[in-house]
Design a protein around this motif. Sequence first.
Motif, short mmCIF file in Angstrom:
data_model
loop_
_atom_site.label_atom_id
_atom_site.label_comp_id
_atom_site.label_asym_id
_atom_site.label_seq_id
_atom_site.Cartn_x
_atom_site.Cartn_y
_atom_site.Cartn_z
N GLU A 100 0.82 -1.20 0.00
CA GLU A 100 0.00 0.00 0.00
C GLU A 100 0.85 1.25 0.00
OE1 GLU A 100 -2.82 -0.26 3.24
OE2 GLU A 100 -3.23 -2.31 2.57
N ASP A 101 0.33 2.28 -0.64
CA ASP A 101 0.94 3.62 -0.63
C ASP A 101 2.41 3.61 -1.02
OD1 ASP A 101 -1.42 4.70 0.22
OD2 ASP A 101 -0.96 4.33 2.34
N ARG A 103 4.76 1.78 -0.37
CA ARG A 103 5.67 1.58 0.75
C ARG A 103 6.93 0.83 0.32
NH1 ARG A 103 5.97 -1.16 4.90
NH2 ARG A 103 4.49 -2.73 4.24
N GLN A 199 -2.20 -13.07 -2.28
CA GLN A 199 -3.13 -11.95 -2.14
C GLN A 199 -4.50 -12.29 -2.70
OE1 GLN A 199 -0.84 -8.86 -3.98
NE2 GLN A 199 -0.07 -8.10 -2.01
N GLU A 246 -2.81 -12.79 4.22
CA GLU A 246 -2.41 -11.39 4.13
C GLU A 246 -1.04 -11.17 4.75
OE1 GLU A 246 -6.65 -9.00 4.03
OE2 GLU A 246 -5.63 -9.38 5.93
N GLU A 250 2.43 -10.23 3.02
CA GLU A 250 3.11 -9.02 3.47
C GLU A 250 4.56 -9.33 3.86
OE1 GLU A 250 2.28 -5.91 3.57
OE2 GLU A 250 4.06 -5.27 4.69
#
Lengths: 369, 735
Positions: A100-101, A103, A199, A246, A250
């Motif tokens: 996300e974002d 990162r 995912q 998840e 990650e």
Amino acid sequence: MMEEAREGSLSVSAQTIRVTEAVRDGDALTFIVISQKLSGSGEYHVARTHEDFQWLQQCLFSQEVVPGILGVIFPPLPAKPQLNAPAKVLKQLGFLAMGEDWRMYCMALETYLQQVAAHTTLSKNKCLENFLTSSEPPGHQRARKGIFNRLSQAMEGMRKEGHKDVDDFFQTERDNNLTLTGCSKSATERFIDVVLTEQKLAVACGHFSTALHLCVEQEEDSAVLAFSKICVKLSEVIDSIKRNFESVAENNLSTLGLGLDLESRCQEAEKEMLYRRTCKLVELETASRNAERAKPVKKAAMDELKVAAEKEFDHVSGVAKQEIARFHSTHVELLRQALILWCEKQLETARDTSFRYSQHLQAFKGLGE
Amino acid sequence: MDPSLSASDIANSTKPLSEASSPPVMDLLSEPASQASSAPMVDLLLEPASEGSSAPMVNILSEPASEASSAPMVDLLMEPASEASSAPMVDLLMEPASEGSSAPMVDLLMEPASEASSAPMMNLLMEPASEASSAPMMNLLMEPASDDLKEPPKPDIDPLADITNDTPLSEVKTPVAAMPQEPPSDLFDDEPSELFAEPRQSNTAKQQQTSIFDEPDEDLFSEPLGEASKKPQNDFFKEALAPVAKASNVCGPLSDNYNEHPTDIFSEEAITTLPSAVSTVSVNSKTNGVHSDEEEPDIFAEATVELSLDSPRNDRKKKEAAKPSASAPAPSVSASASKPQPKTLEELEEEVEDKFELNISITNPEKVGDGMNAYMAYKVSTQTTLPMFRSKTFTVRRRFSDFLGLYEKLSDKHTLNGYIVPPPPEKSIMGMTKVKVGKEDNSSAEFVERRRAALERYLQRVVFHPSLLQDPDVREFLERDDMPRAHNTQALSGAGFLKMINRATDSLSKMTIKMNESDVWFEEKLQEVEAEDQQLRKLHIMVDSLVGHRKELSVNTGGFAKSVAMLGSSEDNTALSRALSQLAEVEDKMEQLHQEQAASDSFCFAELLADYIRLLGSVRASFDQRMKTWQRWQDAQNMLQKKRETEAKLLWANKPDKLQQAKDDITEWEAKVTQYERDFDRVSATVRKEVLRFEKEKARDFKKQIIKYLESLLQSQQQLIKYWEAFLPEAKAIA
């Protein structure tokens, strides 16, 4: 004396450089770079775009004053992130586009800056100091030229890559590098597939878990009630599975994924360096051939050229040898770190999940008829 | 004759019986039977009739029924059973069986005995009931029951005496008076005493037998009962019943129930079935002593008459009473309240199911033949302690179409009555063709395994159904070595197509027949079932995609393992190279793990859901069946209405010649209406019970599967931990 010694070196500590976040600004991303001053406790906060990074990289490339600069393995700068780009473009970024974002991308940039700052030769460059500390963004002019240079280099590379080396050390290194580049690239790609599937599984589990909730009926009827309870519980189980996927995904991303990505980019960087050296070798060989065949009139000039090429090639080779040795140790260390961290994180997740599963199992066994 | 055939007798005779009775009770009665032994209860209920007179019980029961009167006899016995007050009664029957001790048996016998005061020559539970068509009999049935509830079901002298002597005596006066042939005093003095005395004496003191007949009740009972221990009682049953067994069916099952070597007697009985009037009468006279042969038919005749007079009101009243209590967990009637452990219908069932002694497994799928005529044969192994089977373990080979054939047979027979018949897995032309043509490849092996498991679950569901287990076809399927080839399934794809059309027309008629649903429960349930069907389908799709992703993950992990291995082999640093090869191995193992998990997902969830989607189809079929019977009833009512109008017209037109015909028509149609209404009530009750059972099974099934799933999940997670733990030091060893 002290002042002069400092002049060339960095005023921030390499270990403390952080790229904390990517701020979206229209179509572009701005990265916040934070670094701690070596003197005192202050911090530098600067906002940099990818163009700024490219400018920095270009500055590092074109330090003509430093002998043998072409023998340096430049820390690889991640490719430009594309906002609103089609999936195909994003896919080229691989792991860096995931998470996300942005990162992962920030972490890659961070690693890049740290590597540059930790490099004995590169850290002396004024541009880096400027990049890290100046509140004003550095100029962009040379950046585009830089890209162009690299592109044209890549074109030529096809022809010169197979050139036989004079030095066995470099010949083996080149061969090794070639296979390693291929392998690490494919490993990274495979690993991306794994993470993507994980995912997808997490998403599928999420849907499943939600759908199970719809099976719940409000009724006092004991059998129906029991079934509803089972559905709710199962939904929780599936949710646990989802969370497991998840966090596994990650973990994969943030440790080994990033590590493999860096590894393959570093191999790529080494390849580039080796290629530059090969170019120099070709230049030298051309020069010495010219010198041999040269008519006496030009002989002196040709010899001079040859000596210069020889000198430059020796410089490059010398630097390259050092760099390769350094690169080997950092590459092993890098993978080691990634693997250990990865393993630990996965182990932790696996234990957590296992614990949760056994709790679910107990809950189910305790569920009344 | 083999036992399965006698069972079919039972099953067949059950049908008319059950028509007149409320279905839940039927089940109640048959379930314990299936658990305890070969349908002893059903036998108990049915056979006495054939014993008591030359006309089988069925006739007695069904005749009044068809005469537009309800069959009170059944109700008498049944209703209490379905109500809470029945609990004691059922318990009486159950407990001895389950405990295998003879002690409670005393109660069992005692009760009939006390009832038998009205029906003297009978020694079985059924007969008193059949005679006692009038209300007092109801009391009779209830009261003794409640009486003996007050004490534990152990042999107790005082209460026993109480029951046999006092209660029946006071209560039974009326029905007895209705039997002119015999003085009531006789009945009471002699009858019960003989019933009990004779057998018991045969254990304790045979020489006393003759004197017992003359002695008063109290002595008789107190003495042998006090001594009654398990063994002698068993013996007593064997002894007392063995002779009877030769004459009729009754005793076989009965003795099964309490006997320790049931198979012997069962087979013996099987050989010598075919009850005849003469033999049964003689049996009765043997056991009862006092009665003369001529009296029995008379009594029966009387009973029938009374039945027809009394029934309709009773019947309906009781049905109404039964309905609410069926779902209520613990209806409190005085009888059950005083019971030490009052058992509800459900609990009882549970108990029965828990003790289910029948394991079926399907193994060794084997390809038989070559080319397109090839088929898979499966080994169907049964392990059972149920005495209805010839041996404890047996194995047969069956092919897929045999399974389909079994379903067709069961479905033809039982769907009509509103039962939910578990459907077999679907025929898969794709999968089978692969098996036929293809070599030993992965997907066809998976297909075979999947089908094997599905067939196993299907068969287990069938035998788990208490009513279906009783079906002779089921037993034949499990036991018979050479199964006749099922032909109608040969072209099942065609039949399936027909079925689809049928289903389409059904749903069309469902739309056109607007049933004004009197029972909200059904309306709601049907909606629930339909909604559930949708949801399960949705879930199934999701699980499928989940399984797909798992497989993908497995493949990708494998790919990653390979590329890591490559990376490791081209790495210079030996420690890193080693670690990477180790990692490749770990990833290989994980690939395996993911693959197993995918299979587990698919087996635990996808298959379970597919099963239940099919089962829900059967549930809907039973709802449809109920609606069809309703429709038939409505049609008959309309017809009756028309006939009445005709009669009115004829009356008005003053045509006496045709009037009689019209009146006959009316009577005929009245009977039909009553019959159909009862059919409808019965099917409704069955459907209701079946749906409740289905829901329970479903919850149980899901829970079981999920636990299994979680266990596999946990196991693979723990395996994963081990892999990581093993790898961590390798990673750290990189220098």
